[in-house]
Scaffold this active site. Sequence first.
Site, mmCIF file in Angstrom:
data_model
loop_
_atom_site.group_PDB
_atom_site.id
_atom_site.type_symbol
_atom_site.label_atom_id
_atom_site.label_comp_id
_atom_site.label_asym_id
_atom_site.label_seq_id
_atom_site.Cartn_x
_atom_site.Cartn_y
_atom_site.Cartn_z
ATOM 1 N N SER A 164 -44.869 50.859 36.526
ATOM 2 C CA SER A 164 -43.568 50.533 37.123
ATOM 3 C C SER A 164 -42.638 50.063 36.023
ATOM 4 O O SER A 164 -43.085 49.570 34.976
ATOM 5 C CB SER A 164 -43.747 49.394 38.134
ATOM 6 O OG SER A 164 -42.506 48.889 38.529
ATOM 7 N N TYR B 81 -47.565 41.259 39.904
ATOM 8 C CA TYR B 81 -47.143 42.670 39.916
ATOM 9 C C TYR B 81 -46.679 43.073 38.513
ATOM 10 O O TYR B 81 -47.137 44.062 37.946
ATOM 11 C CB TYR B 81 -46.025 42.892 40.945
ATOM 12 C CG TYR B 81 -45.694 44.353 41.132
ATOM 13 C CD1 TYR B 81 -46.486 45.153 41.956
ATOM 14 C CD2 TYR B 81 -44.627 44.945 40.465
ATOM 15 C CE1 TYR B 81 -46.210 46.503 42.117
ATOM 16 C CE2 TYR B 81 -44.345 46.297 40.621
ATOM 17 C CZ TYR B 81 -45.131 47.075 41.451
ATOM 18 O OH TYR B 81 -44.871 48.427 41.600
HETATM 19 N N1 LIG Z 1 -41.817 52.413 45.604
HETATM 20 C C1 LIG Z 1 -41.355 51.872 44.499
HETATM 21 O O1 LIG Z 1 -40.165 51.452 44.409
HETATM 22 C C2 LIG Z 1 -42.232 51.802 43.267
HETATM 23 C C3 LIG Z 1 -41.635 51.519 42.029
HETATM 24 C C4 LIG Z 1 -42.442 51.460 40.899
HETATM 25 C C5 LIG Z 1 -43.807 51.678 40.986
HETATM 26 N N2 LIG Z 1 -44.358 51.934 42.203
HETATM 27 C C6 LIG Z 1 -45.816 52.134 42.235
HETATM 28 O O2 LIG Z 1 -46.116 53.386 42.799
HETATM 29 C C7 LIG Z 1 -47.443 53.373 43.318
HETATM 30 C C8 LIG Z 1 -47.448 54.043 44.682
HETATM 31 O O3 LIG Z 1 -46.667 53.274 45.579
HETATM 32 P P1 LIG Z 1 -45.636 53.920 46.603
HETATM 33 O O4 LIG Z 1 -44.285 53.508 46.187
HETATM 34 O O5 LIG Z 1 -45.929 55.348 46.796
HETATM 35 O O6 LIG Z 1 -45.960 53.040 47.906
HETATM 36 P P2 LIG Z 1 -46.722 53.381 49.249
HETATM 37 O O7 LIG Z 1 -46.071 54.494 49.967
HETATM 38 O O8 LIG Z 1 -46.870 52.086 49.945
HETATM 39 O O9 LIG Z 1 -48.158 53.887 48.737
HETATM 40 C C9 LIG Z 1 -49.119 53.005 48.237
HETATM 41 C C10 LIG Z 1 -50.479 53.695 48.261
HETATM 42 O O10 LIG Z 1 -51.460 52.794 47.707
HETATM 43 C C11 LIG Z 1 -52.561 52.728 48.598
HETATM 44 N N3 LIG Z 1 -53.211 51.411 48.521
HETATM 45 C C12 LIG Z 1 -52.627 50.195 48.580
HETATM 46 N N4 LIG Z 1 -53.560 49.228 48.566
HETATM 47 C C13 LIG Z 1 -54.764 49.869 48.497
HETATM 48 C C14 LIG Z 1 -56.121 49.426 48.482
HETATM 49 N N5 LIG Z 1 -56.462 48.130 48.564
HETATM 50 N N6 LIG Z 1 -57.104 50.350 48.388
HETATM 51 C C15 LIG Z 1 -56.800 51.667 48.343
HETATM 52 N N7 LIG Z 1 -55.544 52.144 48.365
HETATM 53 C C16 LIG Z 1 -54.542 51.254 48.455
HETATM 54 C C17 LIG Z 1 -51.971 52.991 49.997
HETATM 55 O O11 LIG Z 1 -52.965 53.552 50.836
HETATM 56 P P3 LIG Z 1 -53.641 52.846 52.104
HETATM 57 O O12 LIG Z 1 -52.700 51.813 52.625
HETATM 58 O O13 LIG Z 1 -53.884 53.972 53.063
HETATM 59 O O14 LIG Z 1 -54.913 52.287 51.563
HETATM 60 C C18 LIG Z 1 -50.910 54.038 49.675
HETATM 61 O O15 LIG Z 1 -51.459 55.324 49.690
HETATM 62 C C19 LIG Z 1 -47.874 51.895 43.348
HETATM 63 O O16 LIG Z 1 -48.785 51.666 42.285
HETATM 64 C C20 LIG Z 1 -46.576 51.140 43.112
HETATM 65 O O17 LIG Z 1 -46.789 49.913 42.460
HETATM 66 C C21 LIG Z 1 -43.617 52.010 43.341
#
Ligand SMILES: NC(=O)c1ccc[n+]([C@@H]2O[C@H](COP(=O)([O-])OP(=O)(O)OC[C@H]3O[C@@H](n4cnc5c(N)ncnc54)[C@H](OP(=O)(O)O)[C@@H]3O)[C@@H](O)[C@H]2O)c1
Length: 247
Positions: free
Chosen positions: A140, A153
């Site tokens: 991130s 985080y």
């Molecule tokens: N959205 C943003 O603004 C943003 C910005 C920078 C970086 N990111 C990073 O991008 C990555 C993906 O996030 P996203 O934005 O796509 O959010 P998201 O739609 O909430 O997806 C998060 C994913 O992580 C999985 N997950 C969370 N906790 C878990 C656990 N304990 N065990 C297994 N799987 C788990 C969830 O699956 P389940 O709930 O089905 O387990 C889901 O598939 C993350 O690492 C996040 O930090 C996001």
Amino acid sequence: MEHPKTAFITGASSGIGASFARKLAEKGYDLALTARRHDKLESLAKTIKEKHNVKIELIKADLSLADDVERLSKYIKERADISFLVNNAGFGTAGFFNTVDIGKSLSMINVHAYAATALTHAALGNMIKNNSGAIINVSSMAGFIISPGSSVYHATKSYLNVFSACLAGEMQKIGADIKIQALCPGMTETEFFDTDEYRNKFDRTKVPRLMWMTADEVVGISLKALESGKGCRDTGHREQNIPRRNK
Ligand SMILES: NC(=O)c1ccc[n+]([C@@H]2O[C@H](COP(=O)([O-])OP(=O)(O)OC[C@H]3O[C@@H](n4cnc5c(N)ncnc54)[C@H](OP(=O)(O)O)[C@@H]3O)[C@@H](O)[C@H]2O)c1
């Protein structure tokens, strides 16, 4: 880039992980997808299979649990065809460290750092043997920022940046054709902020529209950079893959 084999993607049930699954299937990869919400994985697999003739395996796992991480590591080690790993699973917490439940913070360290480290180690053995592969650690922009709020985080994402950069240098030193990328998105339209915690403490409408990207935009930029080798072999933070529309 090597011939598509199997891509293993964590956090594939929504957002950036689901987009990686769709885009890698489009490139011909078979998929091994993991997350806790099996129903979401199943409906994603169904839509992908309607469009692409690829094999998809679904594995329900909670990456905050050591036993589940060990099970997935064993699975990866036994699958020499896994040539692409995306450590994407992650979540956020809102508030200062002392106000956040310690269980949540420790789970975050497990999901972001412990699991990504273990799965990378599990995948690297066969990748080095085959002298090909790619690993994307979804970090991130927060990994570059030192500021109050979401301390764990920021710290775990910073870990992923440094880990990926050093690992890329190690692959270069041993002459292994393995691409390592720390993907550092900014605000991305996913389910990330759809938790009760964020609903109460974060108003996404206050963030200017221009600052948001879709998951497909982020993943498109990541894969383009990976294919060109950009942001994969350098050890400086500057060279990591921060998705920008004008790239
Ligand atoms: N959205 C943003 O603004 C943003 C910005 C920078 C970086 N990111 C990073 O991008 C990555 C993906 O996030 P996203 O934005 O796509 O959010 P998201 O739609 O909430 O997806 C998060 C994913 O992580 C999985 N997950 C969370 N906790 C878990 C656990 N304990 N065990 C297994 N799987 C788990 C969830 O699956 P389940 O709930 O089905 O387990 C889901 O598939 C993350 O690492 C996040 O930090 C996001």
